[in-house]
Enzyme design. Structure first.
Site, mmCIF file in Angstrom:
data_model
loop_
_atom_site.group_PDB
_atom_site.id
_atom_site.type_symbol
_atom_site.label_atom_id
_atom_site.label_comp_id
_atom_site.label_asym_id
_atom_site.label_seq_id
_atom_site.Cartn_x
_atom_site.Cartn_y
_atom_site.Cartn_z
ATOM 1 N N HIS A 12 9.199 12.748 21.972
ATOM 2 C CA HIS A 12 9.002 11.285 21.931
ATOM 3 C C HIS A 12 7.943 10.759 22.768
ATOM 4 O O HIS A 12 8.034 10.538 23.992
ATOM 5 C CB HIS A 12 10.431 10.488 22.362
ATOM 6 C CG HIS A 12 10.156 8.960 22.066
ATOM 7 N ND1 HIS A 12 11.210 8.105 20.967
ATOM 8 C CD2 HIS A 12 9.327 7.903 22.484
ATOM 9 C CE1 HIS A 12 10.843 6.837 21.059
ATOM 10 N NE2 HIS A 12 9.704 6.721 21.647
ATOM 11 N N HIS A 14 4.184 8.549 22.536
ATOM 12 C CA HIS A 14 3.388 7.644 21.894
ATOM 13 C C HIS A 14 1.973 7.948 22.125
ATOM 14 O O HIS A 14 1.590 7.886 23.354
ATOM 15 C CB HIS A 14 3.234 6.242 22.157
ATOM 16 C CG HIS A 14 4.792 5.750 21.562
ATOM 17 N ND1 HIS A 14 4.980 5.137 20.332
ATOM 18 C CD2 HIS A 14 5.860 5.746 22.257
ATOM 19 C CE1 HIS A 14 6.183 4.825 20.108
ATOM 20 N NE2 HIS A 14 7.008 5.400 21.373
ATOM 21 N N ASP A 16 -0.919 6.389 21.671
ATOM 22 C CA ASP A 16 -1.901 5.043 22.412
ATOM 23 C C ASP A 16 -1.302 4.876 23.794
ATOM 24 O O ASP A 16 -1.660 4.152 24.321
ATOM 25 C CB ASP A 16 -1.858 3.684 21.347
ATOM 26 C CG ASP A 16 -0.349 3.304 20.956
ATOM 27 O OD1 ASP A 16 0.405 3.981 21.133
ATOM 28 O OD2 ASP A 16 -0.197 2.236 20.466
ATOM 29 N N HIS A 197 13.346 3.893 16.479
ATOM 30 C CA HIS A 197 13.581 3.431 17.850
ATOM 31 C C HIS A 197 14.694 2.357 17.871
ATOM 32 O O HIS A 197 14.650 1.455 16.957
ATOM 33 C CB HIS A 197 12.223 2.609 18.364
ATOM 34 C CG HIS A 197 11.267 3.272 19.106
ATOM 35 N ND1 HIS A 197 10.506 4.236 18.316
ATOM 36 C CD2 HIS A 197 10.694 3.262 20.164
ATOM 37 C CE1 HIS A 197 9.622 4.772 19.015
ATOM 38 N NE2 HIS A 197 9.877 4.290 20.178
ATOM 39 N N GLU A 200 17.269 0.492 22.826
ATOM 40 C CA GLU A 200 16.139 0.818 23.837
ATOM 41 C C GLU A 200 16.403 -0.510 24.526
ATOM 42 O O GLU A 200 16.304 -0.569 25.785
ATOM 43 C CB GLU A 200 14.917 0.745 23.259
ATOM 44 C CG GLU A 200 13.996 1.035 24.599
ATOM 45 C CD GLU A 200 12.286 1.203 24.016
ATOM 46 O OE1 GLU A 200 11.687 1.452 24.944
ATOM 47 O OE2 GLU A 200 12.173 0.853 23.002
ATOM 48 N N ASP A 278 7.823 9.116 26.494
ATOM 49 C CA ASP A 278 7.633 7.961 25.933
ATOM 50 C C ASP A 278 6.128 7.645 25.843
ATOM 51 O O ASP A 278 5.271 7.690 24.678
ATOM 52 C CB ASP A 278 8.386 6.682 26.503
ATOM 53 C CG ASP A 278 8.417 5.662 25.499
ATOM 54 O OD1 ASP A 278 8.096 5.588 24.388
ATOM 55 O OD2 ASP A 278 9.036 4.663 26.029
#
Length: 335
Positions: A12, A14, A16, A197, A200, A278
């Site tokens: 997991h 990202h 960006d 997702h 969360e 993350d």
């Protein structure tokens, strides 16, 4: 315990949220992109959580600047390559990078060009480093439903060529899964694996619905199953892996401290948890840092880590051949 030397898996992460700050500066200067500051120490405050953050929405604001420098094929390829280069240096053997293609269309790139550029960066890094990578395509929940269909359809040509799964990301509203039933039905028919997702930002019921309505095979975060007995029971019964990201959860105020994070309770109860970053830049973290914090504050042992590592192998969307290679690294997990 030297966690740095241990083999790791990242499920997991990202794209960006994991750019080098130096790269943001370099591209901004090259492409004449305005930044609030061209001083590295000052810019870090705009792209990383330095002191405090009050919510998931505030956390997501840190992605605005990185996405400004991710609008050309050259830049996307470079950033993907550098991410794999960085995690390989942390002894990550396998990574599933996720990103939302529609965030990168500002300068006229189409979805296919965007995906292809990121895959090129991943493949280039694989040639140079002891790492394997795959790509998860994200559909933004703050965009309309037709945009999600567009990502699913146009990304499907890359399944088997580096794209492995589809995801729903961005801010989390209660009962969002019901809006995406047809989108995820199409994704499954196309051959995507599914990770969502959910759970969360305080809504454990979203995990339940992501599994029952959207056929989620994995859950991104999922920590709020602790407040929803039905979701907790289903995750445990179906052995649904959770992609847990402890530092990120602290930053979004899901929990106040590592000690109060439910990760260890989940692990001890047989929930299939995995540990992830993350967003390496936004949360100023690495897998090694995550493990060190869990060791320091939660008593994570080498035996616990071996379970986490093998959980990640099994939960990954890697090919059977890659999974066998990853399993072989487990022999290196010793104190």
């Amino acid at each position: 315990m030297n966690f740095k030397k241990l083999p790791k898996i990242e499920l997991h992460c990202h794209l960006d949220g994991s750019l080098r700050v130096d790269t943001i500066l370099d591209i901004a200067k090259k492409d004449n992109i305005p930044l609030p500051s061209y001083n590295k120490k000052e810019l870090i405050n705009y792209v990383s959580i330095m002191d405090d953050c009050n919510s998931l929405d505030e956390y997501l604001n840190k992605f605005f600047i990185p996405n400004k420098v991710m609008q050309t094929k050259e830049n996307l390829k470079r950033i993907a390559f550098e991410l794999l280069e960085d995690v390989a240096a942390d002894n990550v053997k396998y990574i599933e990078v996720r990103f939302a293609p529609l965030l990168h269309v500002e300068k006229g790139l189409n979805i296919e060009e965007i995906i292809e550029s990121v895959l090129e960066g991943i493949k280039e890094a694989e040639k140079l480093y002891d790492i394997k990578g795959n790509l998860i395509l994200g559909c933004m929940r703050n965009m309309d439903i037709p945009s999600a269909f567009e990502v699913v359809k146009k990304g499907s040509k890359f399944i088997g060529k580096g794209v492995v799964a589809i995801d729903l990301c961005a801010g989390e509203e209660p009962h969002f899964p019901g809006k995406y039933i047809e989108v995820l039905k199409l994704a499954k028919e196309c051959g995507y694996r599914i990770t969502i997702h959910a759970g969360e930002a305080g809504v454990g019921e979203n995990v339940l619905e992501a599994i029952t309505l959207l056929n989620a095979e994995r859950i991104g975060h999922g920590i709020y199953i602790k407040n929803c007995a039905e979701a907790y029971k289903l995750v445990k019964e179906k052995n649904i892996p959770l992609e847990v990201c402890p530092t990120s959860n602290l930053h979004t105020k899901a929990f106040e401290s590592y000690e109060t994070h439910p990760f260890m309770d989940f692990l001890k109860d047989g929930i299939k948890v995995t540990i992830n970053t993350d967003n390496m830049t936004v949360s100023n973290t690495t897998i090694t840092k995550e493990l060190e914090m869990l060791n320091k504050f939660c008593g994570l042992s080498i035996e616990d880590y071996k379970i986490l590592y093998l959980n990640a192998v099994e939960a990954s969307f890697a090919s059977p051949e890659t999974k066998e290679i990853l399993k072989s690294y487990a022999n290196e997990i010793t104190a």
